[in-house]
Design a protein around this motif. Structure first.
Motif, short mmCIF file in Angstrom:
data_model
loop_
_atom_site.label_atom_id
_atom_site.label_comp_id
_atom_site.label_asym_id
_atom_site.label_seq_id
_atom_site.Cartn_x
_atom_site.Cartn_y
_atom_site.Cartn_z
N ALA A 424 0.83 -1.21 0.00
CA ALA A 424 0.00 0.00 0.00
C ALA A 424 0.86 1.25 0.00
O ALA A 424 0.55 2.24 -0.66
N ALA A 425 1.97 1.22 0.74
CA ALA A 425 2.87 2.37 0.78
C ALA A 425 3.50 2.59 -0.60
O ALA A 425 3.65 3.73 -1.05
N ARG A 426 3.88 1.51 -1.26
CA ARG A 426 4.45 1.64 -2.61
C ARG A 426 3.42 2.22 -3.58
O ARG A 426 3.75 3.06 -4.42
N TRP A 427 2.18 1.78 -3.45
CA TRP A 427 1.14 2.32 -4.32
C TRP A 427 0.98 3.83 -4.10
O TRP A 427 0.89 4.60 -5.07
N GLY A 428 0.97 4.25 -2.84
CA GLY A 428 0.84 5.68 -2.55
C GLY A 428 1.98 6.49 -3.13
O GLY A 428 1.78 7.62 -3.60
N HIS A 429 3.17 5.92 -3.11
CA HIS A 429 4.33 6.59 -3.70
C HIS A 429 4.14 6.76 -5.21
O HIS A 429 4.32 7.85 -5.76
N LEU A 430 3.78 5.68 -5.87
CA LEU A 430 3.68 5.72 -7.33
C LEU A 430 2.51 6.57 -7.81
O LEU A 430 2.63 7.28 -8.81
N VAL A 431 1.39 6.52 -7.11
CA VAL A 431 0.22 7.24 -7.60
C VAL A 431 0.42 8.75 -7.51
O VAL A 431 -0.06 9.51 -8.37
N ASP A 432 1.15 9.21 -6.49
CA ASP A 432 1.37 10.66 -6.41
C ASP A 432 2.26 11.14 -7.55
O ASP A 432 2.02 12.21 -8.14
N PRO A 629 -3.23 5.23 7.31
CA PRO A 629 -3.04 4.22 6.26
C PRO A 629 -1.76 4.47 5.47
O PRO A 629 -1.40 5.62 5.18
N PRO A 630 -1.05 3.41 5.09
CA PRO A 630 0.26 3.57 4.45
C PRO A 630 0.22 4.21 3.07
O PRO A 630 1.23 4.75 2.62
N GLU A 631 -0.93 4.14 2.38
CA GLU A 631 -0.98 4.78 1.07
C GLU A 631 -0.88 6.30 1.16
O GLU A 631 -0.71 6.99 0.16
N ASN A 632 -0.96 6.83 2.39
CA ASN A 632 -0.88 8.28 2.58
C ASN A 632 0.51 8.74 3.00
O ASN A 632 0.69 9.87 3.43
N LEU A 633 1.51 7.88 2.88
CA LEU A 633 2.85 8.24 3.34
C LEU A 633 3.65 8.99 2.27
O LEU A 633 4.36 9.93 2.55
N ARG A 634 3.63 8.52 1.05
CA ARG A 634 4.35 9.04 -0.12
C ARG A 634 5.81 8.60 -0.15
O ARG A 634 6.34 8.21 -1.14
N MET A 635 6.54 8.76 0.93
CA MET A 635 7.89 8.21 1.10
C MET A 635 8.93 8.75 0.13
O MET A 635 9.87 8.04 -0.23
N SER A 636 8.82 9.98 -0.30
CA SER A 636 9.90 10.60 -1.06
C SER A 636 9.89 12.10 -0.82
O SER A 636 8.83 12.70 -0.62
N GLY A 637 11.09 12.70 -0.81
CA GLY A 637 11.22 14.12 -0.58
C GLY A 637 10.97 14.50 0.87
O GLY A 637 10.58 13.68 1.72
N GLY A 638 11.20 15.74 1.18
CA GLY A 638 10.84 16.28 2.48
C GLY A 638 11.35 15.49 3.66
O GLY A 638 12.54 15.21 3.79
N ILE A 639 10.42 15.11 4.54
CA ILE A 639 10.81 14.41 5.77
C ILE A 639 11.50 13.08 5.50
O ILE A 639 12.19 12.55 6.38
N TRP A 640 11.33 12.55 4.32
CA TRP A 640 11.90 11.24 4.00
C TRP A 640 13.35 11.32 3.52
O TRP A 640 14.05 10.31 3.50
N ARG A 641 13.78 12.49 3.14
CA ARG A 641 15.06 12.63 2.43
C ARG A 641 16.25 12.14 3.24
O ARG A 641 17.17 11.51 2.72
N HIS A 642 16.28 12.44 4.53
CA HIS A 642 17.46 12.13 5.33
C HIS A 642 17.25 10.95 6.30
O HIS A 642 18.07 10.74 7.19
N VAL A 643 16.16 10.19 6.09
CA VAL A 643 15.92 9.05 6.97
C VAL A 643 17.06 8.05 6.81
O VAL A 643 17.45 7.70 5.70
N LYS A 644 17.59 7.59 7.91
CA LYS A 644 18.70 6.63 7.86
C LYS A 644 18.41 5.45 8.78
O LYS A 644 17.60 5.56 9.71
N PRO A 645 19.05 4.31 8.52
CA PRO A 645 18.82 3.14 9.38
C PRO A 645 19.24 3.42 10.81
O PRO A 645 20.11 4.26 11.07
#
Length: 651
Positions: A424-432, A629-645
């Protein structure tokens, strides 16, 4: 002996030792044998083609003369010094046949066979040497090294795994074990070995540098820094150590790490290795992200002068030029990137912005047309078809694993199935990103995408009283959800709006007038445009977690460093206008919105105090959204840019 003839001899095959089975008594013994051996050696050395004389050097003669030392000293060593390896290899093969238990002969033979890329034979000799002295770590290190040089990485790692105990007991050659594990993707095994090293008694600089790198690759930045500091204290300094130590500080990522420690280590490494392209690139990028734009130009230029094919380094160089206000030169560098990779969309978009900023408008417009056409050609005929194709592309969504792990830790549904959640998270990323492509490349059919919008009346009612006062509104959002749907929604309901965006001003679609471009304007120009928009009564939408500036400020949020700009809160405070949190989200297959008021400034409230209170409220709202819901995450840019393990040093 003519050098040309000697070099020609090096290309001949190693001679078969046809006389090696002759009986020793037929050759005589004692001084006569020694004299005959030296005569043979001399004849080989003076021959125009040494390999033609090699059959005279056989096992029986060497044994009869007890000639191992003479063959090594008078024949092998001179040829090795001269780089004439074929006769040296042939002579060593005779010695190995005569003295099969001599480890050093086999070890040198393996080395020379490796230098001439005769990998099977080289590895066989190295293995034979290690079989004679199985407890000698250096011999197993040679086995690993030759396999790595031959490209047999999995085999090298298998040898390293089977002999790891030797390297731990005698760590002087442990860098071979560490390297084999890392090249094979066994970061955990390499880090385990590195963690067993005595930090106060490291054997040499090669092991120190490789051990720090091993810890870093296993996401143990804190441990890497501790070991690296111990290595420096012990005098084990080297350019590879400084490289890994600087990267460890970047991975740990405090402000001092990024702006002080990492640049200092890279600078020290360059003092030892001034033409190291990787170090030059890292140093330049670190200066760029520390806001030292003019200083970043020189090392990045030196790096691309040495390695002009490095696209990412050239892009960094272009950005350093841009932020040093050298717009024409920046545009030229992005055009060179396009020459290298003409179909790469990222370079096309960057070049459009750079050309626009350099005043080369016609070139920018032509390139923008090509950019849109190329993306449009990859889209299906209808938006419905494009949506249907997303399921087939889920596994191609370029989302780093660390982002999944962080978002998973923030989820509200603790009983969620991880595999379904990730899909679902991957779908949210691609659809945006599909929404963005459709909006920019399918303007004639944009209404197809607009059918994804839900009921817009609540949003219109929400903004009506805020706009009724005749003032603008600051809308704070983030890189979450179907963020590109916001432009369509406000356009449909007729709310006058302006959006900060990385799209260049040259964009020719109908929504382009609503954009304030951060791609081809200075920060001062962007700030003035924002204040004009508020003064004119517009809704001004800003993703406060995004910034084009490579040195954009960061703050901590839920255990990660995220980009965060206080510009929105300061703007609301300065102009006395209301501010709103906004986040788009999916609900029943349609786009809807979360809208909530952010704090208003109290009379006489200090701007910084207000900004802190406003930031806390903003992040509380954002945290609620990320738990959904995970489809609302997007997971690119902004807050996601510097996320590290997560740092694994404690392990």
């Amino acid at each position: 002996m003519p050098r040309a003839a000697t070099q020609a001899a090096a290309t001949q095959g190693t001679a078969t030792q046809t006389a090696s089975t002759q009986a020793a008594p037929s050759q005589g013994a004692g001084p006569d044998a020694a004299n005959r051996l030296r005569a043979v050696i001399e004849a080989i050395r003076v021959a125009a083609y040494p390999m033609d004389e090699m059959p005279a050097l056989d096992r029986a003669l060497v044994l009869a003369a007890d000639g191992r030392r003479d063959v090594r000293r008078l024949l092998v060593s001179p040829f090795v010094r001269e780089g004439v390896f074929a006769p040296a290899i042939a002579a060593l093969e005779v010695l190995v046949a005569a003295y099969p238990s001599q480890v050093e002969d086999r070890r040198l033979l393996a080395s020379l066979l490796g230098r001439t890329e005769q990998w099977d034979r080289a590895i066989a000799e190295a293995d034979a040497a290690a079989a004679i002295e199985p407890g000698t770590a250096a011999l197993h290190g040679a086995r690993i090294q030759l396999r790595l040089q031959a490209g047999r990485v999995a085999d090298a790692a298998a040898v390293a795994r089977a002999t790891a105990g030797l390297a731990e007991q005698a760590p002087g050659d442990a860098h071979f074990w560490l390297l084999a594990f890392m090249r094979n993707g066994d970061a955990g095994e390499a880090a385990r070995m590195a963690s067993l090293l005595d930090a106060d008694n490291l054997p040499n600089e090669r092991v120190a540098g490789m051990a720090v790198r091993a810890l870093l690759e296993d996401h143990r930045a804190q441990a890497a820094i501790r070991l690296g500091d111990a290595a420096l204290a012990a005098g084990h300094d080297s350019a590879p150590l400084r490289t890994s130590l600087g990267m460890a500080h970047l991975r740990r990522g405090t402000e001092d790490d990024r702006k002080v420690h990492a640049p200092a280590h890279f600078e020290a490494g360059l003092a030892m290795s001034p033409a190291d392209v990787r170090l030059l690139s890292l140093y330049g990028e670190t200066l760029l992200r520390a806001g030292r734009y003019k200083e970043a130009v020189a090392p990045l230029k030196q790096a691309i002068d040495l390695a002009p094919e490095l696209e990412q380094t050239r892009a960094l160089y272009a950005r350093a030029l841009r932020y040093s206000l050298q717009y024409a030169d920046a545009a030229d560098q992005f055009l060179k990137l396009l020459d290298q990779s003409p179909d790469k969309l990222l370079w096309q978009r960057s070049a459009i912005a750079a050309l626009s900023q350099a005043g080369r408008t016609q070139e920018a417009e032509a390139l923008f047309g090509r950019y849109v056409a190329q993306r449009g050609a990859a889209l299906p005929d209808t938006f419905a078809q494009a949506l249907a194709q997303l399921d087939e592309r889920l596994d191609t969504a370029p989302i780093p694993r660390a982002r999944f792990d962080w978002a998973w830790s923030l989820r509200g549904d603790k009983d969620a199935d991880r595999a379904k959640w990730e899909r679902a998270a991957r779908w949210g990323h691609l659809v945006d990103h599909l929404l963005f492509d459709w909006l920019e490349c399918r303007e004639d059919n944009v209404e197809e995408a607009m059918r994804m919008l839900g009921d817009l009346d609540p949003g219109e009612r929400f903004f009506a009283p805020l706009l009724a006062a005749g003032r603008g509104v600051v809308v704070a959002t983030a890189h979450v959800g179907p963020m590109y749907a916001g432009l369509m929604a406000l356009e449909l309901v007729g709310i006058p709006s302006r959006w900060l965006a990385t799209a260049p001003r040259i964009a020719q679609s109908s929504y382009a007038e609503a954009l304030i471009s951060t791609a081809d304007q200075t920060e001062a120009q962007v700030a003035k445009a924002c204040m004009r928009a508020i003064g004119a009564g517009y809704v001004l939408c800003l993703a406060v977690d995004g910034a084009a500036n490579p040195a954009a400020p960061r703050t901590m949020f839920e255990g990660q460093e995220v980009t965060y700009s206080s510009f929105a809160s300061h703007l609301a405070h300065r102009l006395g206008v209301p501010s709103v949190f906004y986040a788009p989200r999916w609900e029943d297959g349609h786009v809807t919105y979360t809208l909530a008021m952010l704090p208003a400034a109290t009379p006489g409230e200090d701007a910084n105090a207000y900004a802190q209170r406003w930031q806390q409220a903003y992040f509380e709202r954002l945290r609620e959204h990320l738990a959904g819901p995970p489809e609302n995450l997007r997971m690119s840019g902004g807050i996601w840019r510097h996320v590290k393990p997560a740092d694994r040093s404690a392990q």
